[in-house]
Design an enzyme around this catalytic site. Structure first.
Site, mmCIF file in Angstrom:
data_model
loop_
_atom_site.group_PDB
_atom_site.id
_atom_site.type_symbol
_atom_site.label_atom_id
_atom_site.label_comp_id
_atom_site.label_asym_id
_atom_site.label_seq_id
_atom_site.Cartn_x
_atom_site.Cartn_y
_atom_site.Cartn_z
ATOM 1 N N GLY A 46 35.932 43.745 33.717
ATOM 2 C CA GLY A 46 37.261 44.161 34.168
ATOM 3 C C GLY A 46 38.079 42.964 34.589
ATOM 4 N N GLN A 51 44.407 38.239 39.173
ATOM 5 C CA GLN A 51 43.477 37.204 38.692
ATOM 6 C C GLN A 51 44.117 36.291 37.657
ATOM 7 O OE1 GLN A 51 40.137 40.260 37.966
ATOM 8 N NE2 GLN A 51 39.035 38.407 38.532
ATOM 9 N N CYS A 88 32.255 38.381 39.684
ATOM 10 C CA CYS A 88 33.699 38.432 39.456
ATOM 11 C C CYS A 88 34.121 37.166 38.710
ATOM 12 C CB CYS A 88 34.423 38.505 40.801
ATOM 13 S SG CYS A 88 36.219 38.506 40.682
ATOM 14 N N LEU A 89 35.004 37.302 37.735
ATOM 15 C CA LEU A 89 35.480 36.135 36.978
ATOM 16 C C LEU A 89 36.203 35.146 37.885
ATOM 17 C CD1 LEU A 89 36.783 37.903 33.739
ATOM 18 C CD2 LEU A 89 34.644 36.642 34.027
ATOM 19 N N HIS A 130 35.947 47.803 42.064
ATOM 20 C CA HIS A 130 36.079 46.342 42.163
ATOM 21 C C HIS A 130 37.494 45.890 41.777
ATOM 22 C CE1 HIS A 130 34.422 42.107 41.426
ATOM 23 N NE2 HIS A 130 35.613 42.078 40.855
ATOM 24 N N GLU A 131 37.985 46.403 40.656
ATOM 25 C CA GLU A 131 39.306 45.966 40.174
ATOM 26 C C GLU A 131 40.434 46.463 41.075
ATOM 27 O OE1 GLU A 131 39.211 43.619 38.176
ATOM 28 O OE2 GLU A 131 37.155 43.954 37.543
ATOM 29 N N HIS A 134 41.012 44.283 44.004
ATOM 30 C CA HIS A 134 41.805 43.082 43.716
ATOM 31 C C HIS A 134 43.296 43.310 43.986
ATOM 32 C CE1 HIS A 134 39.194 40.006 42.022
ATOM 33 N NE2 HIS A 134 38.603 40.862 41.220
#
Ligand code: CO
Length: 161
Positions: A46, A51, A88-89, A130-131, A134
């Site tokens: 995701g 991000q 996480c990226l 999670h997303e 953000h």
């Protein structure tokens, strides 16, 4: 479509509150396309707009069930709990154990502004939670019960190969 730079932890853009999308225009479509490409190229499950430095409530997810685009998403209902490893990226090389709801019900809009509802469970539900975090400046490291040690990380990476 273009790959966009992924901002990493320490950058203030990841800690801001994102604003709702009001214009469902070509610019939003380009953002969504770029986010999907960036997520795929980075091998992520995701990606949220902050991000890539955009403070709007936009998320893309592909948890193995195809690409899902969520604009102005809201969690309507949560059920059960699951505890698993998360990364996480924007937090490269780190993983932690995070408790999340097992199932979520979400309301969002598509790229044209059309509202819809969907349900997700397991990894898909984890990715949604999670997303969406953000979009409120929250990272999984804030929620992790604990982070994996370098030894555990090594073991995990060996198991993956
Ligand atoms: Co993330």
């Amino acid at each position: 479509m273009a790959y966009r730079e992924i901002f990493t932890v320490g950058d203030p853009v990841l800690r801001k509150n994102c604003r709702k999308v009001e214009k469902f225009d070509e610019r939003l479509g380009t953002l969504l396309d770029d986010m999907a490409q960036t997520m795929n190229q980075a091998d992520g499950v995701g990606l949220a707009a902050p991000q890539v430095g955009i403070l709007r409530r936009v998320v893309v997810i592909d948890a193995g069930e195809g690409l899902v685009e969520l604009v102005n998403p809201e969690i309507l209902d949560k059920e059960g709990s699951q505890e698993d490893m998360e990364g996480c990226l924007s937090v490269p090389g780190q993983f932690g154990i995070v408790e999340r709801a097992q199932r979520v019900k979400v309301r969002a809009q598509d790229r044209k502004g059309e509202p819809f509802e969907m349900e997700a469970s397991d990894l898909f539900a984890r990715a949604v939670q999670h997303e969406l975090d953000h979009l409120d400046g929250v990272l999984f490291i804030d929620r992790a019960a604990r982070m994996l040690t370098p030894e555990e990380l090594d073991k995990y990476q060996q198991d993956e190969q």
